[in-house]
Design a protein around this motif. Structure first.
Motif: not given
Length: 264
Positions: A60-68, A227-234, A245-248
């Protein structure tokens, strides 16, 4: 199973998943007008496929970074769409799409030289969209002649192949280029580009530009999704954050559709 065989099976899966998503989205674009087409084209179709693979292969940390990275690169997508809309008014598809893509690549290279945070990426999007949305307004009026939008037998396979290759490269290289660059290249405008390749020769540059000009406002929802994916992934996990994120993105586009319908 040997590591080499596992790699090729994984690569084939990436391409099949991406091809399926992009084909469904792009065919839907063809059967709608510029505004509805823009709503569909702005959804994270190819990016979604890339994130599915990234979520399988990374924590998840990688996904959060990717979202940025995706959030910052979303501003480059807006510039790409505007550049094509301007060029397509007077130039052919090769020149228009090539220059617009080059501009995206230059912008992406510039983004890698900055240590972006969610706040600075949001500020970048606000600055860019404050310019691209009003400037694009003049290019939204061209009609799309649907009778010219008949596909050939090569259109869908070509779109599927190009999008699948892009996602396969991004996800395979993600182990070397890191999370930010992976997220940035996940939003490479392959869906918009593939749609332009189909539409520009048949309906003309102004009609194709109309769809990309309409996509400016819907792309704001894409940025909010990342932005939501970044803050919620972890906190809640990669898969739940991607669903949120898709729902947003979908709720944002639905709101735009309702607003336009009521206004009409």
């Amino acid at each position: 199973m040997s590591p080499e065989l596992f790699f090729w099976y994984g690569l084939a899966l990436k391409m099949v998943m991406t091809a399926t998503i992009v084909v469904v989205a792009s065919v839907a674009v063809e059967r709608s007008g510029p505004f509805i087409g823009a709503l569909i084209a702005s959804l994270p179709s190819a990016a979604g496929a890339a994130y599915i693979i990234l979520a399988i292969e990374h924590p998840p940390a990688f996904i959060a970074g990717s979202a940025v990275g995706s959030l910052a690169a979303n501003a480059a997508v807006a510039i790409f769409a505007l550049a094509y809309a301007v060029l397509a008014q007077r130039h052919g598809i090769v020149l228009s799409l090539s220059i617009a893509t080059l501009i995206w690549l230059v912008a992406a290279a510039g983004l890698r030289s900055v240590d972006w945070t969610p706040v600075s990426a949001i500020a970048l999007n606000a600055l860019v969209y404050a310019v691209t949305i009003p400037v694009s307004a003049r290019y939204r009026g061209a009609a799309v002649p649907r009778e010219k939008m008949k596909r050939t037998r090569y259109d869908v396979p070509l779109r599927a192949l190009t999008a699948a290759v892009v996602v396969a490269i991004v996800t395979t290289a993600s182990h070397r280029i890191g999370s930010f660059a992976s997220g940035m290249f996940a939003v490479f405008p392959i869906v918009m580009g593939s749609f332009v390749v189909i539409m520009h020769p048949r309906a003309g540059g102004p009609a194709a530009a109309s769809v990309l000009a309409h996509a400016q406002v819907p792309l704001l929802g894409l940025g909010l999704g990342f932005l939501a994916v970044h803050y919620l992934a972890e906190p809640i996990g990669s898969w739940w954050s991607l669903l949120v994120g898709l729902a947003i993105c979908m709720v944002w586009n639905a709101m735009l559709w309702v607003f336009k319908t009521v206004r009409a």
